[in-house]
Motif scaffolding. Sequence first.
Motif, short mmCIF file in Angstrom:
data_model
loop_
_atom_site.label_atom_id
_atom_site.label_comp_id
_atom_site.label_asym_id
_atom_site.label_seq_id
_atom_site.Cartn_x
_atom_site.Cartn_y
_atom_site.Cartn_z
N GLN A 132 -6.77 -7.22 -5.78
CA GLN A 132 -6.95 -8.18 -4.61
C GLN A 132 -6.93 -7.41 -3.19
N GLY A 133 -7.89 -7.61 -2.21
CA GLY A 133 -7.85 -6.78 -1.01
C GLY A 133 -6.58 -7.45 -0.13
N VAL A 134 -6.23 -6.65 0.70
CA VAL A 134 -4.89 -7.19 1.60
C VAL A 134 -5.21 -6.90 3.08
N MET A 135 -4.57 -7.33 3.86
CA MET A 135 -4.39 -6.88 5.41
C MET A 135 -3.47 -5.91 5.56
N ALA A 136 -3.59 -4.99 6.55
CA ALA A 136 -2.64 -4.19 6.67
C ALA A 136 -2.48 -3.93 8.34
N LEU A 137 -1.17 -3.67 8.56
CA LEU A 137 -0.83 -3.35 9.87
C LEU A 137 -1.71 -2.31 10.77
N PRO A 138 -1.96 -0.92 10.09
CA PRO A 138 -2.77 0.02 10.88
C PRO A 138 -4.07 -0.63 11.05
N TYR A 139 -4.83 -0.98 10.15
CA TYR A 139 -6.17 -1.66 10.43
C TYR A 139 -5.98 -2.81 11.42
N HIS A 140 -5.24 -3.70 11.36
CA HIS A 140 -5.02 -4.95 12.19
C HIS A 140 -4.79 -4.52 13.71
N LEU A 185 0.75 -1.26 -0.14
CA LEU A 185 0.03 0.08 0.21
C LEU A 185 0.86 1.38 0.07
N VAL A 186 2.01 1.17 0.49
CA VAL A 186 2.82 2.44 0.69
C VAL A 186 3.40 2.73 -0.50
N ILE A 187 4.23 1.74 -0.91
CA ILE A 187 4.96 1.90 -2.25
C ILE A 187 4.15 2.12 -3.31
N GLY A 188 2.82 1.58 -3.56
CA GLY A 188 2.14 1.75 -4.60
C GLY A 188 1.45 3.34 -4.46
N SER A 189 1.03 3.67 -3.44
CA SER A 189 0.46 4.91 -3.44
C SER A 189 1.52 6.12 -3.40
N MET A 190 2.58 5.96 -2.90
CA MET A 190 3.61 6.83 -3.01
C MET A 190 4.17 6.95 -4.41
N ALA A 191 4.21 5.93 -5.21
CA ALA A 191 4.70 5.78 -6.47
C ALA A 191 3.76 6.69 -7.36
N ILE A 192 2.26 6.47 -7.22
CA ILE A 192 1.34 7.25 -7.77
C ILE A 192 1.30 8.72 -7.42
N GLY A 242 3.58 -5.77 19.51
CA GLY A 242 4.43 -6.39 18.44
C GLY A 242 4.27 -5.85 16.94
N ALA A 243 2.96 -5.59 16.79
CA ALA A 243 2.53 -4.99 15.47
C ALA A 243 2.86 -3.68 15.26
N ALA A 244 2.72 -2.88 16.26
CA ALA A 244 2.96 -1.56 16.45
C ALA A 244 4.70 -1.21 16.11
N PHE A 245 5.44 -2.13 16.70
CA PHE A 245 6.89 -1.94 16.88
C PHE A 245 7.44 -2.49 15.44
N ALA A 290 4.93 9.51 5.87
CA ALA A 290 4.23 9.74 7.10
C ALA A 290 2.75 10.03 7.15
N ARG A 291 2.32 10.69 5.96
CA ARG A 291 0.89 11.17 5.89
C ARG A 291 0.18 9.82 5.67
N VAL A 292 0.71 9.01 4.83
CA VAL A 292 -0.41 8.00 4.43
C VAL A 292 -0.20 6.58 5.04
N ALA A 293 1.18 6.41 5.78
CA ALA A 293 1.44 5.17 6.14
C ALA A 293 0.53 4.73 7.60
N GLY A 294 0.21 5.48 8.39
CA GLY A 294 -0.56 5.04 9.39
C GLY A 294 -2.03 5.39 9.31
N GLU A 295 -2.45 5.70 8.19
CA GLU A 295 -3.87 5.96 8.01
C GLU A 295 -4.73 4.76 8.08
#
Length: 370
Positions: free
Chosen positions: A313-321, A123-130, A341-344, A279-284
């Motif tokens: 395809q949908g994915v799981m993501a750390l912020p949502y988890h 999600l981070v790499i794809g959104s930042m590329a766009i 652990g996930a936050a770390f 920093a703006r999009v990764a934690g949303e």
Amino acid sequence: MHAPANPFLAPKTSARVFERFAFGFFRAATYFILVCAACIFGLIFFKGGQTVFQTHFPFVNVPFLTQAPETLFVFQYEGKKMELGDRAFREFKNTHGITDIPAESYVYSAGGIFPCIVGTVLLVIGSMAIALFIGISAAIYLNEYSTQGRFVHFVRLAILNLAGVPSIVFGLFGLGLFVGFMPMLQGFSNPTVPSLPVGFGHYLNFSGWNVCLLSGWFTLAFMALPVVITASEESLKSVPKGFREGSLALGATKWQTIRTNVLPYALPGMLTSSILGIARVAGETAPIMFTAAYVVRDKMPWQVDHALDVVFQGVMALPYHIYVVSSKIPQNEYTERVQYGAAFVFLVIVMGIALSSIFLRIKMRNRYRW
């Protein structure tokens, strides 16, 4: 005999006393913010490190980083307290011939977070590329091609206003546009949605992309655009006009001048904007909750029949988890270790991507100097 007063010493006035007080207040506020940040990160690294690392070889909790989330079952067997994940619990019952055993279950408290790690990175790499492609292109137009007038001022004002839009609004925007309306090329006409024939028996059905990586990429990219455009435009303005005038005087076209004499020197500043965008999009959580993320996803994004289906395809993501484990299930000692652990791991991933951008920026800044 008293020493003579220093003639160069400024007289002690009420204005200077107030200035000293203000300076001390601002310094104390800065130190307070640093202490708060240190406490927050220290707590996450301390508790999260206990989950990610261990005292015996290989000193890293490999299952936590390589397995999918599972339900934890806690039960007593022959006087011993057993803690097993869902798969191990079923295997244990089959091995010992047990059909039913009293056990307490804790959702998402066993296994690991590997699908969440993969989804977050994608999600981070794809959104930042766009965001970088669209944002840098917009900055080039605004700074190099556009005529400064009311329209351009209106566009810049719109960009600034876009930076203040809450993330939940971006999530609803992505849900309405990308998930529910964007066209899909299909070999049939869907009578329930608007369709547009494109020839060769194919139609553009405006049925949306559904919850997938592509919807999440564009939603998060739109969130990062204000930061990327603003920082990229400032980087372009910092390049001396003589670079442009010299190139044009030698017969280069406008685009050749921008590509060879402007962009290389502005790229370090643009990479700074990518760091801010990360920093703006990764934690949303709100935008991906509507557009890209699932609570549980058995398959990885690349486990599809066709390569082009990966982006759908949908994915799981750390912020949502982290959000689900922290707020949607009862809290206990088992969910706490998963949360920290996930936050770390999430902080380490964001820091790794940001550091990569910083190193690339430093390398390019050393290469292009004026």
